[in-house]
Design a protein around this motif. Structure first.
Motif, PDB file in Angstrom:
ATOM      1  N   LEU A 112       0.844  -1.125   0.053  1.00  0.00           N
ATOM      2  CA  LEU A 112       0.146  -0.144   0.057  1.00  0.00           C
ATOM      3  C   LEU A 112       0.797   1.213   0.090  1.00  0.00           C
ATOM      4  CD1 LEU A 112      -2.990  -1.046   2.304  1.00  0.00           C
ATOM      5  CD2 LEU A 112      -3.054  -0.662  -0.192  1.00  0.00           C
ATOM      6  N   PRO A 113       1.803   1.320   1.074  1.00  0.00           N
ATOM      7  CA  PRO A 113       2.561   2.760   0.946  1.00  0.00           C
ATOM      8  C   PRO A 113       3.359   2.929  -0.460  1.00  0.00           C
ATOM      9  CG  PRO A 113       3.445   1.051   2.408  1.00  0.00           C
ATOM     10  CD  PRO A 113       2.241   0.709   2.015  1.00  0.00           C
ATOM     11  N   LYS A 114       3.941   1.804  -0.893  1.00  0.00           N
ATOM     12  CA  LYS A 114       4.655   2.031  -1.930  1.00  0.00           C
ATOM     13  C   LYS A 114       4.025   2.282  -3.221  1.00  0.00           C
ATOM     14  CE  LYS A 114       6.626  -2.261  -1.912  1.00  0.00           C
ATOM     15  NZ  LYS A 114       7.337  -3.164  -2.100  1.00  0.00           N
ATOM     16  N   TYR A 115       2.807   1.479  -3.296  1.00  0.00           N
ATOM     17  CA  TYR A 115       1.977   2.102  -4.426  1.00  0.00           C
ATOM     18  C   TYR A 115       1.451   3.481  -4.569  1.00  0.00           C
ATOM     19  CZ  TYR A 115      -1.898   1.306  -7.892  1.00  0.00           C
ATOM     20  OH  TYR A 115      -2.554   1.655  -8.928  1.00  0.00           O
ATOM     21  N   LEU A 116       1.028   3.753  -3.089  1.00  0.00           N
ATOM     22  CA  LEU A 116       0.409   4.900  -3.233  1.00  0.00           C
ATOM     23  C   LEU A 116       1.330   6.147  -3.414  1.00  0.00           C
ATOM     24  CD1 LEU A 116      -1.773   7.029  -2.304  1.00  0.00           C
ATOM     25  CD2 LEU A 116      -0.975   7.092   0.139  1.00  0.00           C
ATOM     26  N   GLU A 117       2.948   6.036  -2.961  1.00  0.00           N
ATOM     27  CA  GLU A 117       3.963   6.920  -3.259  1.00  0.00           C
ATOM     28  C   GLU A 117       4.065   6.940  -4.806  1.00  0.00           C
ATOM     29  OE1 GLU A 117       8.735   7.501  -2.572  1.00  0.00           O
ATOM     30  OE2 GLU A 117       7.511   5.733  -1.812  1.00  0.00           O
ATOM     31  N   LYS A 118       4.124   5.786  -5.590  1.00  0.00           N
ATOM     32  CA  LYS A 118       3.970   6.102  -6.961  1.00  0.00           C
ATOM     33  C   LYS A 118       3.157   6.721  -7.669  1.00  0.00           C
ATOM     34  CE  LYS A 118       8.240   3.746  -6.942  1.00  0.00           C
ATOM     35  NZ  LYS A 118       9.662   4.866  -7.499  1.00  0.00           N
ATOM     36  N   LEU A 119       1.986   6.126  -6.833  1.00  0.00           N
ATOM     37  CA  LEU A 119       0.699   6.828  -7.794  1.00  0.00           C
ATOM     38  C   LEU A 119       0.667   8.483  -7.536  1.00  0.00           C
ATOM     39  CD1 LEU A 119      -1.855   5.530  -8.885  1.00  0.00           C
ATOM     40  CD2 LEU A 119      -3.029   5.749  -6.598  1.00  0.00           C
ATOM     41  N   LEU A 120       0.968   8.885  -6.459  1.00  0.00           N
ATOM     42  CA  LEU A 120       0.994  10.370  -6.216  1.00  0.00           C
ATOM     43  C   LEU A 120       2.114  11.057  -7.088  1.00  0.00           C
ATOM     44  CD1 LEU A 120       0.130  10.695  -2.484  1.00  0.00           C
ATOM     45  CD2 LEU A 120      -1.468  10.865  -4.380  1.00  0.00           C
ATOM     46  N   GLN A 121       3.178  10.459  -7.367  1.00  0.00           N
ATOM     47  CA  GLN A 121       4.176  10.798  -8.247  1.00  0.00           C
ATOM     48  C   GLN A 121       3.950  10.866  -9.791  1.00  0.00           C
ATOM     49  OE1 GLN A 121       7.789   8.415  -7.352  1.00  0.00           O
ATOM     50  NE2 GLN A 121       7.842   9.566  -5.312  1.00  0.00           N
ATOM     51  N   GLY A 122       2.728  10.438  -9.970  1.00  0.00           N
ATOM     52  CA  GLY A 122       2.451   9.990 -11.550  1.00  0.00           C
ATOM     53  C   GLY A 122       3.194   9.000 -12.075  1.00  0.00           C
ATOM     54  N   ASP A 123       3.897   7.852 -11.482  1.00  0.00           N
ATOM     55  CA  ASP A 123       4.727   7.066 -12.006  1.00  0.00           C
ATOM     56  C   ASP A 123       3.963   5.943 -12.516  1.00  0.00           C
ATOM     57  OD1 ASP A 123       6.916   5.468 -12.597  1.00  0.00           O
ATOM     58  OD2 ASP A 123       7.908   5.623 -10.726  1.00  0.00           O
ATOM     59  N   ARG A 124       3.701   5.882 -13.744  1.00  0.00           N
ATOM     60  CA  ARG A 124       2.939   4.869 -14.362  1.00  0.00           C
ATOM     61  C   ARG A 124       3.668   3.491 -14.228  1.00  0.00           C
ATOM     62  NH1 ARG A 124      -0.748   6.428 -18.099  1.00  0.00           N
ATOM     63  NH2 ARG A 124      -0.131   4.947 -19.928  1.00  0.00           N
ATOM     64  N   LEU A 125       5.122   3.477 -14.732  1.00  0.00           N
ATOM     65  CA  LEU A 125       5.953   2.317 -14.665  1.00  0.00           C
ATOM     66  C   LEU A 125       6.089   1.793 -13.257  1.00  0.00           C
ATOM     67  CD1 LEU A 125       8.561   3.223 -17.155  1.00  0.00           C
ATOM     68  CD2 LEU A 125       6.817   1.843 -17.757  1.00  0.00           C
ATOM     69  N   GLY A 126       6.075   2.704 -12.399  1.00  0.00           N
ATOM     70  CA  GLY A 126       6.282   2.208 -11.037  1.00  0.00           C
ATOM     71  C   GLY A 126       5.129   1.700 -10.469  1.00  0.00           C
ATOM     72  N   CYS A 127       4.065   1.991 -10.745  1.00  0.00           N
ATOM     73  CA  CYS A 127       2.746   1.640 -10.187  1.00  0.00           C
ATOM     74  C   CYS A 127       2.638   0.315 -11.043  1.00  0.00           C
ATOM     75  CB  CYS A 127       1.745   2.439 -10.878  1.00  0.00           C
ATOM     76  SG  CYS A 127       1.380   4.052  -9.656  1.00  0.00           S
ATOM     77  N   ARG A 128       2.716   0.005 -12.198  1.00  0.00           N
ATOM     78  CA  ARG A 128       2.626  -1.253 -12.876  1.00  0.00           C
ATOM     79  C   ARG A 128       3.539  -2.477 -12.077  1.00  0.00           C
ATOM     80  NH1 ARG A 128       1.576   1.894 -17.684  1.00  0.00           N
ATOM     81  NH2 ARG A 128       3.658   1.829 -18.402  1.00  0.00           N
ATOM     82  N   LYS A 129       4.744  -1.799 -12.047  1.00  0.00           N
ATOM     83  CA  LYS A 129       5.633  -2.704 -11.327  1.00  0.00           C
ATOM     84  C   LYS A 129       5.339  -3.354  -9.990  1.00  0.00           C
ATOM     85  CE  LYS A 129      10.400  -3.138  -9.717  1.00  0.00           C
ATOM     86  NZ  LYS A 129      11.946  -2.457  -9.336  1.00  0.00           N
ATOM     87  N   ILE A 130       4.595  -2.357  -9.038  1.00  0.00           N
ATOM     88  CA  ILE A 130       4.262  -2.884  -7.944  1.00  0.00           C
ATOM     89  C   ILE A 130       3.285  -3.457  -7.946  1.00  0.00           C
ATOM     90  CG2 ILE A 130       3.290  -1.888  -5.756  1.00  0.00           C
ATOM     91  CD1 ILE A 130       5.070   0.497  -6.056  1.00  0.00           C
ATOM     92  N   LEU A 131       2.202  -3.369  -8.688  1.00  0.00           N
ATOM     93  CA  LEU A 131       1.164  -4.255  -9.169  1.00  0.00           C
ATOM     94  C   LEU A 131       1.557  -5.600  -9.497  1.00  0.00           C
ATOM     95  CD1 LEU A 131      -2.134  -4.842  -9.382  1.00  0.00           C
ATOM     96  CD2 LEU A 131      -1.852  -3.530 -11.725  1.00  0.00           C
ATOM     97  N   GLY A 132       2.747  -5.766 -10.349  1.00  0.00           N
ATOM     98  CA  GLY A 132       3.092  -6.883 -10.787  1.00  0.00           C
ATOM     99  C   GLY A 132       3.472  -7.791  -9.661  1.00  0.00           C
ATOM    100  N   GLU A 133       4.221  -7.061  -8.763  1.00  0.00           N
ATOM    101  CA  GLU A 133       4.621  -7.929  -7.669  1.00  0.00           C
ATOM    102  C   GLU A 133       3.539  -8.308  -6.595  1.00  0.00           C
ATOM    103  OE1 GLU A 133       6.907  -4.784  -5.636  1.00  0.00           O
ATOM    104  OE2 GLU A 133       8.581  -5.008  -6.979  1.00  0.00           O
ATOM    105  N   ALA A 134       2.586  -7.624  -6.488  1.00  0.00           N
ATOM    106  CA  ALA A 134       1.304  -8.093  -5.802  1.00  0.00           C
ATOM    107  C   ALA A 134       0.883  -9.288  -6.452  1.00  0.00           C
ATOM    108  CB  ALA A 134       0.453  -6.837  -5.597  1.00  0.00           C
ATOM    109  N   LEU A 135       0.485  -9.078  -7.846  1.00  0.00           N
ATOM    110  CA  LEU A 135       0.012 -10.316  -8.535  1.00  0.00           C
ATOM    111  C   LEU A 135       0.814 -11.507  -8.441  1.00  0.00           C
ATOM    112  CD1 LEU A 135      -1.274  -8.306 -11.524  1.00  0.00           C
ATOM    113  CD2 LEU A 135      -2.740  -9.481  -9.931  1.00  0.00           C
TER     114      LEU A 135
END
Length: 237
Positions: free
Chosen positions: A7-30
């Protein structure tokens, strides 16, 4: 699988507008093997709620909120087809947003999750006139009309829609469920406004929808006046 670590990592990337970072964290969760419906309810949903809280508190600006919402919506769209599908429940639901609600993501996620849970779903979205929603209800004959609203000015429009559908009687079995925004923040407003059901989250909505609760409108002779008292000042929400 507990997704709190993401959650904190995803939120951080989200608020930065970091699309690649969000996809990477989502991939790790999956990769943990977590089902997609749990990703929706335990990762996307709490992050969206926190993002909304930060925006209302003026902790983030509108550009940050817009970028984050669009990233979330893109990822939700990409995962929708991977949601599990349970056996049909032979139940119908129409999902809409409250009057002129610009943000449809929460309502869309609820629609996706209900469909995953075996409901036949019609997702209308926001900005649809009440008479057209009433027409769709009459044609589709849903068991539930789910109204997701976030702004205090939406409440009277939602009440008007429910009253109109009940008065016309075109769908006798229908029940009304409210969720989101002002209904989460003003305790008991959903009841005062005459809804049958309330859920503060998408996960809760799936559970509450299967109960048999109905509103007892005979106990609310002054419901219109009490609703106005319950609605928070728009400058404070």
């Amino acid at each position: 699988m507990n997704l709190e670590q993401f959650l904190p990592k995803y939120l951080e990337k989200l608020l930065q507008g970091d699309r690649l970072g969000c996809r990477k964290i989502l991939g790790e969760a999956l990769q943990t093997g977590t089902p997609v419906n749990i990703i929706f309810t335990d990762l996307f949903w709490p992050v969206i709620e926190e993002m909304n809280r930060l925006y209302r508190a003026n902790k983030i600006d509108i550009i940050t909120e817009h970028m984050a919402t669009r990233i979330n919506r893109t990822l939700v769209d990409q995962l929708q087809s991977k949601l599990p599908r349970r056996e049909a429940r032979n139940l119908k639901i129409v999902v809409t947003c409250a009057n002129d609600e610009p943000e449809e993501l929460g309502a869309q996620m609820c629609a996706d999750l209900f469909e995953s849970d075996g409901w036949e779903v019609r997702f209308i979205g926001g900005g649809v006139p009440n008479d057209e929603i009433m027409a769709q209800v009459g044609i589709f004959q849903p068991d539930i009309l789910f109204i997701y609203g976030t702004k205090p000015p939406d409440a009277p429009h939602v009440r008007q829609l429910m009253d109109s559908i009940r008065n016309v009687g075109a769908c006798p079995q229908i029940r009304f469920m409210l969720s989101g925004g002002v209904f989460n923040r003003a305790e008991g407003l959903w009841d005062e406004i005459g809804a049958d059901l309330f859920a503060s989250t998408a996960k809760e909505a799936l559970q509450v929808a299967l109960t048999d609760r109905r509103a007892d409108l005979s106990k609310r002779p002054n419901r219109r006046a009490s609703v106005q008292k319950q609605i928070p000042d728009t400058s404070m929400v």
